[in-house]
Design a protein around this motif. Sequence first.
Motif, PDB file in Angstrom:
ATOM      1  N   GLY A   6       0.790  -1.223   0.000  1.00 16.12           N
ATOM      2  CA  GLY A   6       0.000   0.000   0.000  1.00 16.12           C
ATOM      3  C   GLY A   6       0.820   1.268   0.000  1.00 16.12           C
ATOM      4  O   GLY A   6       0.289   2.353  -0.259  1.00 16.12           O
ATOM      5  N   ASP A   7       2.123   1.164   0.287  1.00 17.01           N
ATOM      6  CA  ASP A   7       2.994   2.341   0.242  1.00 17.01           C
ATOM      7  C   ASP A   7       3.190   2.787  -1.207  1.00 17.01           C
ATOM      8  O   ASP A   7       3.115   1.981  -2.144  1.00 17.01           O
ATOM      9  CB  ASP A   7       4.367   2.027   0.837  1.00 17.01           C
ATOM     10  CG  ASP A   7       4.350   1.905   2.350  1.00 17.01           C
ATOM     11  OD1 ASP A   7       3.303   2.190   2.958  1.00 17.01           O
ATOM     12  OD2 ASP A   7       5.394   1.518   2.919  1.00 17.01           O
ATOM     13  N   LEU A  34       9.278  -4.811 -10.625  1.00 19.41           N
ATOM     14  CA  LEU A  34      10.674  -4.449 -10.399  1.00 19.41           C
ATOM     15  C   LEU A  34      11.295  -5.580  -9.594  1.00 19.41           C
ATOM     16  O   LEU A  34      10.846  -5.869  -8.485  1.00 19.41           O
ATOM     17  CB  LEU A  34      10.765  -3.133  -9.624  1.00 19.41           C
ATOM     18  CG  LEU A  34      12.167  -2.675  -9.219  1.00 19.41           C
ATOM     19  CD1 LEU A  34      13.013  -2.334 -10.440  1.00 19.41           C
ATOM     20  CD2 LEU A  34      12.084  -1.463  -8.276  1.00 19.41           C
ATOM     21  N   PHE A  35      12.292  -6.250 -10.180  1.00 11.99           N
ATOM     22  CA  PHE A  35      12.886  -7.372  -9.451  1.00 11.99           C
ATOM     23  C   PHE A  35      14.405  -7.312  -9.499  1.00 11.99           C
ATOM     24  O   PHE A  35      14.998  -6.925 -10.502  1.00 11.99           O
ATOM     25  CB  PHE A  35      12.363  -8.715  -9.961  1.00 11.99           C
ATOM     26  CG  PHE A  35      12.840  -9.149 -11.320  1.00 11.99           C
ATOM     27  CD1 PHE A  35      13.857 -10.083 -11.448  1.00 11.99           C
ATOM     28  CD2 PHE A  35      12.256  -8.648 -12.477  1.00 11.99           C
ATOM     29  CE1 PHE A  35      14.292 -10.514 -12.699  1.00 11.99           C
ATOM     30  CE2 PHE A  35      12.676  -9.068 -13.732  1.00 11.99           C
ATOM     31  CZ  PHE A  35      13.699 -10.003 -13.844  1.00 11.99           C
ATOM     32  N   SER A  36      15.007  -7.672  -8.374  1.00 14.00           N
ATOM     33  CA  SER A  36      16.463  -7.619  -8.255  1.00 14.00           C
ATOM     34  C   SER A  36      17.054  -9.015  -8.349  1.00 14.00           C
ATOM     35  O   SER A  36      16.418 -10.009  -8.001  1.00 14.00           O
ATOM     36  CB  SER A  36      16.864  -6.979  -6.923  1.00 14.00           C
ATOM     37  OG  SER A  36      16.319  -7.699  -5.829  1.00 14.00           O
ATOM     38  N   HIS A  37      18.282  -9.067  -8.838  1.00 22.75           N
ATOM     39  CA  HIS A  37      19.036 -10.320  -8.857  1.00 22.75           C
ATOM     40  C   HIS A  37      20.401 -10.050  -8.234  1.00 22.75           C
ATOM     41  O   HIS A  37      20.904  -8.926  -8.291  1.00 22.75           O
ATOM     42  CB  HIS A  37      19.166 -10.870 -10.279  1.00 22.75           C
ATOM     43  CG  HIS A  37      19.897  -9.970 -11.225  1.00 22.75           C
ATOM     44  ND1 HIS A  37      19.277  -8.935 -11.905  1.00 22.75           N
ATOM     45  CD2 HIS A  37      21.201  -9.943 -11.616  1.00 22.75           C
ATOM     46  CE1 HIS A  37      20.159  -8.315 -12.665  1.00 22.75           C
ATOM     47  NE2 HIS A  37      21.340  -8.904 -12.510  1.00 22.75           N
ATOM     48  N   PRO A  38      21.018 -11.056  -7.617  1.00 20.91           N
ATOM     49  CA  PRO A  38      22.270 -10.814  -6.893  1.00 20.91           C
ATOM     50  C   PRO A  38      23.425 -10.313  -7.757  1.00 20.91           C
ATOM     51  O   PRO A  38      24.141  -9.398  -7.348  1.00 20.91           O
ATOM     52  CB  PRO A  38      22.588 -12.178  -6.268  1.00 20.91           C
ATOM     53  CG  PRO A  38      21.247 -12.822  -6.109  1.00 20.91           C
ATOM     54  CD  PRO A  38      20.456 -12.388  -7.306  1.00 20.91           C
ATOM     55  N   ALA A  39      23.628 -10.919  -8.937  1.00 22.01           N
ATOM     56  CA  ALA A  39      24.798 -10.522  -9.721  1.00 22.01           C
ATOM     57  C   ALA A  39      24.691 -11.025 -11.152  1.00 22.01           C
ATOM     58  O   ALA A  39      24.070 -12.055 -11.427  1.00 22.01           O
ATOM     59  CB  ALA A  39      26.076 -11.075  -9.084  1.00 22.01           C
ATOM     60  N   ASP A  40      25.317 -10.287 -12.065  1.00 17.36           N
ATOM     61  CA  ASP A  40      25.423 -10.723 -13.456  1.00 17.36           C
ATOM     62  C   ASP A  40      26.375 -11.918 -13.560  1.00 17.36           C
ATOM     63  O   ASP A  40      27.190 -12.165 -12.667  1.00 17.36           O
ATOM     64  CB  ASP A  40      25.968  -9.585 -14.323  1.00 17.36           C
ATOM     65  CG  ASP A  40      25.020  -8.397 -14.395  1.00 17.36           C
ATOM     66  OD1 ASP A  40      23.901  -8.487 -13.860  1.00 17.36           O
ATOM     67  OD2 ASP A  40      25.413  -7.371 -14.987  1.00 17.36           O
ATOM     68  N   TYR A  41      26.269 -12.614 -14.670  1.00 14.36           N
ATOM     69  CA  TYR A  41      27.137 -13.770 -14.944  1.00 14.36           C
ATOM     70  C   TYR A  41      27.054 -14.811 -13.828  1.00 14.36           C
ATOM     71  O   TYR A  41      28.066 -15.380 -13.404  1.00 14.36           O
ATOM     72  CB  TYR A  41      28.590 -13.333 -15.155  1.00 14.36           C
ATOM     73  CG  TYR A  41      28.797 -12.493 -16.396  1.00 14.36           C
ATOM     74  CD1 TYR A  41      28.806 -13.071 -17.667  1.00 14.36           C
ATOM     75  CD2 TYR A  41      28.990 -11.117 -16.303  1.00 14.36           C
ATOM     76  CE1 TYR A  41      28.997 -12.300 -18.811  1.00 14.36           C
ATOM     77  CE2 TYR A  41      29.178 -10.335 -17.437  1.00 14.36           C
ATOM     78  CZ  TYR A  41      29.182 -10.933 -18.687  1.00 14.36           C
ATOM     79  OH  TYR A  41      29.364 -10.164 -19.816  1.00 14.36           O
ATOM     80  N   LEU A 124      11.175  -8.947  -5.334  1.00 21.69           N
ATOM     81  CA  LEU A 124      10.270  -8.660  -6.447  1.00 21.69           C
ATOM     82  C   LEU A 124       9.110  -7.823  -5.930  1.00 21.69           C
ATOM     83  O   LEU A 124       8.505  -8.156  -4.910  1.00 21.69           O
ATOM     84  CB  LEU A 124       9.764  -9.956  -7.079  1.00 21.69           C
ATOM     85  CG  LEU A 124       8.879  -9.810  -8.321  1.00 21.69           C
ATOM     86  CD1 LEU A 124       9.125 -10.957  -9.306  1.00 21.69           C
ATOM     87  CD2 LEU A 124       7.395  -9.758  -7.953  1.00 21.69           C
ATOM     88  N   PHE A 125       8.841  -6.728  -6.625  1.00 22.80           N
ATOM     89  CA  PHE A 125       7.749  -5.828  -6.267  1.00 22.80           C
ATOM     90  C   PHE A 125       6.787  -5.723  -7.445  1.00 22.80           C
ATOM     91  O   PHE A 125       7.219  -5.531  -8.586  1.00 22.80           O
ATOM     92  CB  PHE A 125       8.280  -4.425  -5.947  1.00 22.80           C
ATOM     93  CG  PHE A 125       9.177  -4.373  -4.747  1.00 22.80           C
ATOM     94  CD1 PHE A 125       8.675  -4.026  -3.504  1.00 22.80           C
ATOM     95  CD2 PHE A 125      10.525  -4.674  -4.857  1.00 22.80           C
ATOM     96  CE1 PHE A 125       9.504  -3.983  -2.389  1.00 22.80           C
ATOM     97  CE2 PHE A 125      11.366  -4.632  -3.752  1.00 22.80           C
ATOM     98  CZ  PHE A 125      10.849  -4.287  -2.512  1.00 22.80           C
ATOM     99  N   LEU A 135       2.466  -6.012  -4.112  1.00 25.98           N
ATOM    100  CA  LEU A 135       3.008  -7.319  -3.733  1.00 25.98           C
ATOM    101  C   LEU A 135       4.502  -7.196  -3.523  1.00 25.98           C
ATOM    102  O   LEU A 135       5.183  -6.467  -4.253  1.00 25.98           O
ATOM    103  CB  LEU A 135       2.737  -8.348  -4.840  1.00 25.98           C
ATOM    104  CG  LEU A 135       3.373  -9.730  -4.638  1.00 25.98           C
ATOM    105  CD1 LEU A 135       2.571 -10.549  -3.638  1.00 25.98           C
ATOM    106  CD2 LEU A 135       3.487 -10.489  -5.951  1.00 25.98           C
ATOM    107  N   MET A 136       5.010  -7.931  -2.532  1.00 25.32           N
ATOM    108  CA  MET A 136       6.450  -8.036  -2.308  1.00 25.32           C
ATOM    109  C   MET A 136       6.783  -9.499  -2.050  1.00 25.32           C
ATOM    110  O   MET A 136       6.124 -10.148  -1.240  1.00 25.32           O
ATOM    111  CB  MET A 136       6.883  -7.198  -1.100  1.00 25.32           C
ATOM    112  CG  MET A 136       6.581  -5.720  -1.222  1.00 25.32           C
ATOM    113  SD  MET A 136       7.142  -4.769   0.221  1.00 25.32           S
ATOM    114  CE  MET A 136       6.069  -5.420   1.494  1.00 25.32           C
TER     115      MET A 136
END
Length: 212
Positions: A6-7, A34-41, A124-125, A135-136
Amino acid sequence: MSLRLGDAAPNFKAVTTEGEIDFYEYLGNSWGILFSHPADYTPVCTTELGKTAKLKQEFEKRNVKVLAVSVDPLDKHLGWRNDINETQQCTVDFPIIADDKREVADLYGMIHPNSSENFTVRSLFVIGPDKKVKLMITYPASTGRNFFEVLRVIDSLQLTANYSVATPADWKAGEDVIVVPAVSTEDAIKKFPKGVKVVKPYLRYTPQPNVD
């Protein structure tokens, strides 16, 4: 302060593999992921971004725009994107944010120091057209996300935003839904002409209202 459902989703400007963007302008009136991943490769991240690219049409059908983010620089993203396309047999054409200054990661609380002080976790948002957090989900680095579950949740969020219903456990699009408690059975019968099945006064099912 950590984000909660809700924020307002924090806006930001960032450099990405698709050029510079303003987050709100990029989303427009669409839903967003919008989703994050730890690192490329890295192996799991490669499969996640590949799966996201392969589901492009599914996201487009739902009016959803996708962005990925990690703390890697742009040149690394661009090189890795070629590997994703090659190994996952896809075309990654959604923005991957180069967040080497950790600005987006800090805004969205994507770095969990007790997990890693240097890399983002798998956050993931889902952001609604009103720019609110809907959603989170957070996964550890060792576990790849289930993007079919993400699609399922988006189906539920979009349905329940427009109708006085909720979705039961393991629900999939097209299955019966639950009438919310705020609607009386008398009103539900009027509101849902396909019928209402009363199991208990608080547990009432009706066919999904936006499916013919």
